[in-house]
Design a protein around this motif. Structure first.
Motif, PDB file in Angstrom:
ATOM      1  N   GLU A 162       1.087  -1.130  -0.133  1.00  0.00           N
ATOM      2  CA  GLU A 162      -0.033  -0.074  -0.206  1.00  0.00           C
ATOM      3  C   GLU A 162       0.911   1.377   0.086  1.00  0.00           C
ATOM      4  OE1 GLU A 162      -4.003  -1.088   2.284  1.00  0.00           O
ATOM      5  OE2 GLU A 162      -2.490  -0.805   3.671  1.00  0.00           O
ATOM      6  N   ILE A 163       1.965   1.097   0.814  1.00  0.00           N
ATOM      7  CA  ILE A 163       2.782   2.350   0.987  1.00  0.00           C
ATOM      8  C   ILE A 163       3.472   2.744  -0.490  1.00  0.00           C
ATOM      9  CG2 ILE A 163       4.949   3.340   1.902  1.00  0.00           C
ATOM     10  CD1 ILE A 163       3.972   1.927   4.571  1.00  0.00           C
ATOM     11  N   LYS A 164       3.827   1.505  -1.191  1.00  0.00           N
ATOM     12  CA  LYS A 164       4.623   1.709  -2.413  1.00  0.00           C
ATOM     13  C   LYS A 164       3.622   1.989  -3.508  1.00  0.00           C
ATOM     14  CE  LYS A 164       7.408  -1.277  -5.258  1.00  0.00           C
ATOM     15  NZ  LYS A 164       7.809  -2.748  -5.650  1.00  0.00           N
ATOM     16  N   SER A 165       2.215   1.653  -3.373  1.00  0.00           N
ATOM     17  CA  SER A 165       1.325   2.187  -4.284  1.00  0.00           C
ATOM     18  C   SER A 165       1.258   3.589  -4.005  1.00  0.00           C
ATOM     19  CB  SER A 165       0.052   1.396  -4.217  1.00  0.00           C
ATOM     20  OG  SER A 165       0.250   0.042  -4.257  1.00  0.00           O
ATOM     21  N   ASP A 166       0.982   3.982  -2.763  1.00  0.00           N
ATOM     22  CA  ASP A 166       0.925   5.529  -2.614  1.00  0.00           C
ATOM     23  C   ASP A 166       1.808   6.394  -3.105  1.00  0.00           C
ATOM     24  OD1 ASP A 166      -1.468   4.750  -1.437  1.00  0.00           O
ATOM     25  OD2 ASP A 166      -0.703   5.007   0.691  1.00  0.00           O
ATOM     26  N   VAL A 167       3.139   5.825  -3.015  1.00  0.00           N
ATOM     27  CA  VAL A 167       4.207   6.434  -3.484  1.00  0.00           C
ATOM     28  C   VAL A 167       4.196   6.854  -4.926  1.00  0.00           C
ATOM     29  CG1 VAL A 167       6.709   6.586  -3.647  1.00  0.00           C
ATOM     30  CG2 VAL A 167       5.631   6.086  -1.277  1.00  0.00           C
ATOM     31  N   TYR A 169       1.520   6.479  -6.896  1.00  0.00           N
ATOM     32  CA  TYR A 169       0.506   7.156  -7.117  1.00  0.00           C
ATOM     33  C   TYR A 169       0.892   8.873  -6.996  1.00  0.00           C
ATOM     34  CZ  TYR A 169      -4.316   9.450  -7.281  1.00  0.00           C
ATOM     35  OH  TYR A 169      -5.419  10.065  -7.710  1.00  0.00           O
ATOM     36  N   GLY A 170       1.591   9.016  -5.946  1.00  0.00           N
ATOM     37  CA  GLY A 170       1.936  10.325  -5.749  1.00  0.00           C
ATOM     38  C   GLY A 170       2.865  11.078  -7.003  1.00  0.00           C
ATOM     39  N   GLN A 173       1.008  11.736  -9.977  1.00  0.00           N
ATOM     40  CA  GLN A 173       0.128  12.835  -9.793  1.00  0.00           C
ATOM     41  C   GLN A 173       1.112  14.026  -9.948  1.00  0.00           C
ATOM     42  OE1 GLN A 173      -3.260  13.837  -8.736  1.00  0.00           O
ATOM     43  NE2 GLN A 173      -3.250  11.647  -9.299  1.00  0.00           N
TER      44      GLN A 173
ATOM     45  N   ARG B  31      -7.530  -4.842   0.114  1.00  0.00           N
ATOM     46  CA  ARG B  31      -6.835  -3.264   0.152  1.00  0.00           C
ATOM     47  C   ARG B  31      -6.206  -3.149  -1.010  1.00  0.00           C
ATOM     48  NH1 ARG B  31      -4.390  -4.705   6.101  1.00  0.00           N
ATOM     49  NH2 ARG B  31      -3.056  -2.665   5.382  1.00  0.00           N
TER      50      ARG B  31
END
Lengths: 173, 77
Positions: A162-167, A169-170, A173, B31
């Motif tokens: 999840e952290i990797k996906s957020d990074v 995605y960021g 953006q 998730r």
């Protein structure tokens, strides 16, 4: 008046003539022969003296040469001793260096061998330890522990994803 | 829904999975993806000792005790 017999005068004259003849033909040659003999003996003596002197000189010369030879021999012996000491020292030094080299090589080989054995032993211990741990865990894992493991380990893994996906995605953006 | 568009997700565990374990795993996977688009397959491999390995598309989620032990072993070497 004393009369002198003519025969006496004649005898005296005869005697004188005899003496003159003896002196002329006997005494003089004998004296000459004696002088000659005496000269010969003196010459022989001088010759012997010269030879004796020459022999003495020769003896002294030989003694001198003998001394010189003795000195030279001692010098050569001294040099030979010094050379022997030098060679001995060199041989000992070379032998010591050679032994040091052999010792160092042996130590290096022993060190490599010890390191190798240590590495092998370490690997064996690690293998045995992990296998023992695996066996122990295998015996102790039951359904409830498996539930906990799945919950905990999967939570960590999903969290990382999840952290990797957020990074990512960021960054997009 | 067309099953041909679904993605196969493989679970590898040391024991056959219980329903509780399946629910836990599906809950976690929800998730990071749509579990309705997933087809689940199960496989038992006792060498894993404990935990689970999930093969999800090109992704490999390795949560097995065997891998944890191997990592500890590599660290010691």
């Amino acid at each position: 008046m004393i009369s002198i017999d003519r025969s006496i005068i004649f005898q005296i004259i005869n005697f004188l003539v005899l003496v003159a003849l003896l002196f002329r033909f006997l005494f003089k040659p004998v004296v000459q022969a004696l002088d000659k003999r005496s000269n010969h003996i003196r010459e022989e003596m001088e010759k012997i003296e010269k030879e004796k002197k020459a022999a003495e000189e020769m003896r002294l010369k030989y003694e001198e040469e003998s001394k010189n030879i003795q000195i030279k021999f001692q010098e050569m012996q001294e040099l030979a001793n010094q050379e022997a000491v030098r060679i001995k020292s060199k041989i000992i030094d070379e032998a010591y260096q050679e032994s040091e080299k052999i010792k160092q090589t042996a130590e290096e080989k022993a060190r490599i061998e010890i390191d190798k054995l240590y590495s092998e032993l370490k690997l064996d211990i690690i293998d045995i330890s992990t296998e023992m741990a695996a066996k122990l865990l295998h015996e102790r894992i039951d359904i409830s522990k498996q539930d906990q493991l799945i919950e905990q380990l999967l939570e960590e893994a999903i969290g990382k994803i999840e952290i990797k996906s957020d990074v990512q995605y960021g960054q997009q953006q | 829904m067309d099953s041909s568009n679904k993605e196969i997700v493989k679970f590898i565990t040391p024991f056959p999975m219980t329903e509780l374990q399946k629910n836990i795993v599906k809950n976690k996977l929800s998730r990071i993806g749509n579990i309705d688009q997933m087809i689940f397959q199960e496989e038992v491999d006792t060498s894993l000792i404990g935990g689970i390995i999930i093969i999800f598309g090109e992704m490999l989620i390795d949560c097995s005790l065997r891998t944890q032990l191997d990592k500890i072993k590599e660290g010691m070497i």
